[in-house]
Design an enzyme around this catalytic site. Structure first.
Site, PDB file in Angstrom:
ATOM      1  N   HIS A 241      -6.987 -33.980 -72.824  1.00  0.00           N
ATOM      2  CA  HIS A 241      -5.528 -33.694 -71.754  1.00  0.00           C
ATOM      3  C   HIS A 241      -4.524 -33.818 -71.908  1.00  0.00           C
ATOM      4  O   HIS A 241      -4.000 -34.688 -73.688  1.00  0.00           O
ATOM      5  CB  HIS A 241      -6.278 -34.737 -70.325  1.00  0.00           C
ATOM      6  CG  HIS A 241      -5.723 -35.597 -70.562  1.00  0.00           C
ATOM      7  ND1 HIS A 241      -7.106 -37.094 -70.520  1.00  0.00           N
ATOM      8  CD2 HIS A 241      -4.712 -37.268 -71.175  1.00  0.00           C
ATOM      9  CE1 HIS A 241      -6.605 -38.329 -71.515  1.00  0.00           C
ATOM     10  NE2 HIS A 241      -5.312 -38.130 -71.421  1.00  0.00           N
TER      11      HIS A 241
HETATM   12  C1  T46 Z   1      -4.441 -41.101 -72.315  1.00  0.00           C
HETATM   13  C2  T46 Z   1      -5.494 -42.170 -73.517  1.00  0.00           C
HETATM   14  C3  T46 Z   1      -4.827 -42.594 -74.918  1.00  0.00           C
HETATM   15  C4  T46 Z   1      -7.111 -45.852 -63.879  1.00  0.00           C
HETATM   16  O1  T46 Z   1      -6.876 -46.090 -62.987  1.00  0.00           O
HETATM   17  N1  T46 Z   1      -5.554 -46.586 -64.668  1.00  0.00           N
HETATM   18  C5  T46 Z   1      -4.840 -46.214 -65.939  1.00  0.00           C
HETATM   19  O2  T46 Z   1      -4.112 -46.631 -66.023  1.00  0.00           O
HETATM   20  C6  T46 Z   1      -5.142 -45.285 -66.640  1.00  0.00           C
HETATM   21  C7  T46 Z   1      -5.225 -44.709 -68.330  1.00  0.00           C
HETATM   22  C8  T46 Z   1      -6.601 -44.800 -66.288  1.00  0.00           C
HETATM   23  N2  T46 Z   1      -7.132 -44.768 -65.167  1.00  0.00           N
HETATM   24  C9  T46 Z   1      -8.576 -43.985 -64.196  1.00  0.00           C
HETATM   25  C10 T46 Z   1      -8.562 -42.042 -64.222  1.00  0.00           C
HETATM   26  C11 T46 Z   1      -9.987 -41.802 -65.103  1.00  0.00           C
HETATM   27  O3  T46 Z   1     -10.931 -42.474 -63.342  1.00  0.00           O
HETATM   28  O4  T46 Z   1      -9.603 -44.332 -64.984  1.00  0.00           O
HETATM   29  C12 T46 Z   1     -10.416 -43.132 -65.630  1.00  0.00           C
HETATM   30  C13 T46 Z   1     -10.675 -42.935 -66.907  1.00  0.00           C
HETATM   31  O5  T46 Z   1      -9.813 -42.483 -67.794  1.00  0.00           O
HETATM   32  P1  T46 Z   1      -9.495 -41.139 -68.209  1.00  0.00           P
HETATM   33  O6  T46 Z   1     -11.025 -40.549 -68.171  1.00  0.00           O
HETATM   34  O7  T46 Z   1      -8.228 -41.313 -68.959  1.00  0.00           O
HETATM   35  O8  T46 Z   1      -9.225 -42.071 -70.255  1.00  0.00           O
HETATM   36  P2  T46 Z   1      -8.906 -41.474 -71.385  1.00  0.00           P
HETATM   37  O9  T46 Z   1      -9.425 -42.492 -72.463  1.00  0.00           O
HETATM   38  O10 T46 Z   1     -10.022 -40.451 -71.957  1.00  0.00           O
HETATM   39  O11 T46 Z   1      -7.250 -41.509 -71.402  1.00  0.00           O
HETATM   40  C14 T46 Z   1      -7.131 -42.392 -71.276  1.00  0.00           C
HETATM   41  C15 T46 Z   1      -5.521 -42.053 -70.873  1.00  0.00           C
HETATM   42  O12 T46 Z   1      -5.727 -41.405 -69.427  1.00  0.00           O
HETATM   43  C16 T46 Z   1      -4.621 -40.696 -70.972  1.00  0.00           C
HETATM   44  O13 T46 Z   1      -3.337 -40.981 -70.156  1.00  0.00           O
HETATM   45  O14 T46 Z   1      -3.942 -40.614 -73.207  1.00  0.00           O
HETATM   46  O15 T46 Z   1      -6.712 -42.940 -72.161  1.00  0.00           O
END
Ligand code: T46
Length: 133
Positions: free
Chosen positions: A50
Site C-alpha cells: 500500500h
Molecule cells: C505501513 C507499514 C510499515 C490499526 O488498527 N491501527 C494502526 O495504527 C495500524 C498501523 C493498523 N491498524 C490495523 C489495520 C489492519 O486491519 O491493523 C491491521 C493490519 O494493518 P496493515 O495490514 O496495514 O499492516 P502492514 O504491516 O501491512 O502495514 C503497516 C501500516 O499499516 C502501514 O502504514 O506503512 O506497516
C-alpha cells in the site's frame, strides 16, 4: 525518491549495552503522533502493499531484519533494515512492501498522524493512476 535512511546516535558501550533516543522534530523529521509495531511475523510473509496519501513514517527494525521495497511511481529501491539505530523515512505516495522477515523481527513504526484507513491506497492500479493524471 522521498525515502532515506536515518542514523541515530547510540549511547553506551559494549560493556553495558546501548540506548537510542528518538525525538519529534529532532532526529525524527516530524511530530510523532502514533507508534505501532509488528512482531511474530512468519518469515515467508510479505506485508505492506500500500501507499499513504499524506502520512510520513519512520520504520525501525529494533530486533531482527527485514527488507523494504519502495516505489514512487518511477523509481524502485530496496532497503535492508537490520540495525536498531537506523530508521527508514518514507514520505507520502510511496508504495511499500516488507519481506524477508528474520525470525523474531520487531518492526517499530513512528507515524506523523493517527491511524486513518482513508489515508491508505491499498489498490496498486489506483496508486499508479495518481501518476497518470
Ligand atoms: C505501513 C507499514 C510499515 C490499526 O488498527 N491501527 C494502526 O495504527 C495500524 C498501523 C493498523 N491498524 C490495523 C489495520 C489492519 O486491519 O491493523 C491491521 C493490519 O494493518 P496493515 O495490514 O496495514 O499492516 P502492514 O504491516 O501491512 O502495514 C503497516 C501500516 O499499516 C502501514 O502504514 O506503512 O506497516
Amino acid at each position: 525518491m522521498n525515502c532515506y535512511i536515518l542514523s541515530f546516535d547510540e549511547i553506551g558501550n559494549i560493556e553495558i549495552g546501548y540506548l537510542t533516543s528518538l525525538e519529534s522534530l529532532k532526529n525524527i523529521p516530524f511530530d510523532i503522533k502514533r507508534v505501532y509495531y509488528t512482531y511474530d511475523v512468519p518469515v515467508k510473509i510479505k506485508r505492506g502493499f500500500h501507499s499513504h496519501k499524506k502520512l510520513e513514517q519512520v520504520l525501525i527494525c529494533v530486533n531482527g531484519s527485514i527488507k523494504v521495497k519502495c516505489f514512487d511511481g518511477q523509481e524502485e529501491k530496496v532497503y535492508l533494515l537490520d540495525k536498531p539505530n537506523e530508521g527508514l523515512y518514507i514520505g507520502p505516495m510511496i508504495w511499500r512492501e516488507m519481506y524477508d522477515y528474520a525470525e523474531n523481527t520487531v518492526l517499530m513504526v513512528l507515524a506523523s498522524e493517527l491511524y486513518d484507513e482513508d489515508d491508505y491506497i491499498r489498490d496498486y492500479e489506483k496508486f499508479i493512476s495518481y501518476f497518470k493524471k
